[in-house]
Design an enzyme around this catalytic site. Structure first.
Site, PDB file in Angstrom:
ATOM      1  N   CYS A 114      58.006  55.692  52.679  1.00 33.93           N
ATOM      2  CA  CYS A 114      59.394  55.836  52.250  1.00 33.93           C
ATOM      3  C   CYS A 114      59.594  55.567  50.758  1.00 33.93           C
ATOM      4  O   CYS A 114      60.637  55.908  50.202  1.00 33.93           O
ATOM      5  CB  CYS A 114      60.291  54.918  53.073  1.00 33.93           C
ATOM      6  SG  CYS A 114      60.279  55.291  54.839  1.00 33.93           S
ATOM      7  N   HIS A 255      66.796  53.416  49.320  1.00 32.10           N
ATOM      8  CA  HIS A 255      66.261  54.233  50.405  1.00 32.10           C
ATOM      9  C   HIS A 255      67.173  54.090  51.610  1.00 32.10           C
ATOM     10  O   HIS A 255      67.567  52.994  51.987  1.00 32.10           O
ATOM     11  CB  HIS A 255      64.840  53.778  50.739  1.00 32.10           C
ATOM     12  CG  HIS A 255      64.327  54.266  52.055  1.00 32.10           C
ATOM     13  ND1 HIS A 255      64.394  55.592  52.430  1.00 32.10           N
ATOM     14  CD2 HIS A 255      63.754  53.600  53.097  1.00 32.10           C
ATOM     15  CE1 HIS A 255      63.873  55.728  53.639  1.00 32.10           C
ATOM     16  NE2 HIS A 255      63.488  54.531  54.067  1.00 32.10           N
ATOM     17  N   ASN A 285      67.363  58.349  58.489  1.00 32.28           N
ATOM     18  CA  ASN A 285      66.256  57.977  57.609  1.00 32.28           C
ATOM     19  C   ASN A 285      65.355  59.195  57.424  1.00 32.28           C
ATOM     20  O   ASN A 285      64.696  59.631  58.362  1.00 32.28           O
ATOM     21  CB  ASN A 285      65.483  56.816  58.241  1.00 32.28           C
ATOM     22  CG  ASN A 285      64.319  56.340  57.389  1.00 32.28           C
ATOM     23  OD1 ASN A 285      63.875  57.021  56.468  1.00 32.28           O
ATOM     24  ND2 ASN A 285      63.797  55.172  57.713  1.00 32.28           N
TER      25      ASN A 285
END
Length: 331
Positions: A114, A255, A285
């Site tokens: 990520c 993020h 996500n």
């Protein structure tokens, strides 16, 4: 020495929406349970048969080329951040470059989970400052649905598919560009967040498939604790090193992993909510794609000279923060 700045941005999400009501018919969950825990209402899913992360990346790169008026032959390098490559090999970047007609460009992948967008921006910045390349595309492309177990109520509400792309070019303007960043790694995080099978340690077999070991495995409490602590500490470190106060930073772009993580990080840093860019409710996500996807959604709010700090945390554990001054005037 010329600095590197973002001269263009674009993103792509598939048309198909998987909302919480639809998900509740697939697994034992409901809208209230998902919303209160992770803040996600819907996510986009790529259903096109035979298409992977490269398809998402291709669409984002094509939009980027069009919006910046760049011909494919002008691009020197394409770097793709992904945890969901089309194949073990060749690289997903090579597929995107071919599909987009980048006949002169070299292309390769970076796997930093990520945190991939931040890590890849750092690499592109180094190439620009070293004078090796003039036009670099950084694309984060993630078909997260390909590694999501839709029988696991703890993880399946989290993830969506998306891609985001930016053009990185040199600038002689010292007031804009990528200013500073730091990236960290802690291999002790391995057992808490990984795909257990499919690599060289545990190759695919009937046993690994039957055991559902080709999907994301996550120990949520451990990941939450480390994500909040490490995104906070790296962001604070970058801000302090550059003499930035919360008042001087225009936007924090975290993020988009989990709304509770975003709120916890922003709260510890004492950022007012209006300065924290969030779009997780619409897309979930999307791993490395989440930061450029979020930046692209808010790009008409951003103006040249805005001070932006972005931060991310992912499997590895890998995390970091990056400070840049926006160099694009809104249209």
């Amino acid at each position: 020495m010329a600095n590197a700045f973002i001269s263009g941005i674009a993103s792509y999400v598939p048309d198909d929406i998987l909302d919480n009501e639809m998900l509740s018919k697939m697994v034992d969950t409901n809208d209230e349970w998902i919303t209160t825990r992770v803040g996600i209402k819907e996510r986009r899913i790529l259903h096109a048969k035979g298409e992977g992360s490269s398809f998402l990346g291709q669409k984002a790169v094509e939009k980027l080329l069009a919006s910046t008026g760049t011909s494919p032959e002008e691009v020197d390098l394409l770097i793709c951040a992904t945890s969901n490559p089309d194949y073990r090999f060749p690289s997903t970047a090579s597929v995107i470059a071919h599909r987009c007609g980048l006949s002169r460009a070299y292309a390769y992948d970076i796997q930093a989970a990520c945190a991939g967008f931040i890590v890849t921006l750092q690499a592109a910045r180094a190439y620009i400052q070293g004078g090796l390349y003039k036009k670099i595309i950084v694309v984060a492309a993630e078909k997260m649905s390909s590694m999501t177990n839709y029988e696991d109520r703890a993880t399946c509400p989290l993830f969506g598919d998306a891609a985001g792309a930016v053009m990185i070019e040199p600038t002689d303007d010292p007031a804009i560009g990528i200013i500073d960043a730091e990236c960290h790694i802690d291999g002790t995080g391995l057992p808490h967040l990984l795909m257990k099978a499919g690599g060289s340690v545990l190759p695919a077999s009937h046993e690994t498939v039957d055991a559902n070991e080709h999907f994301i495995y996550q120990e949520g409490r451990a990941v939450y604790k480390h994500a909040v602590r490490d995104m906070f500490s790296s962001t604070l470190s970058v801000m302090q090193r550059n003499g930035l106060t919360v008042d001087e930073v225009d936007y924090l772009v975290p993020h988009q992993a989990n709304l509770r993580i975003i709120e916890a990080v922003g709260g510890r840093l004492k950022f007012p909510a209006e300065k924290v860019l969030v779009n997780i409710q619409h897309y979930g996500n999307t791993s490395a794609a989440s930061i450029p996807l979020c930046l692209d959604e808010y790009k008409n709010r951003l103006k040249k000279g805005d001070k932006i700090v972005m931060t991310a945390f992912g499997a590895g554990f890998t995390w970091g923060a990056l400070y840049l001054v926006w160099g694009i005037d809104p249209k």
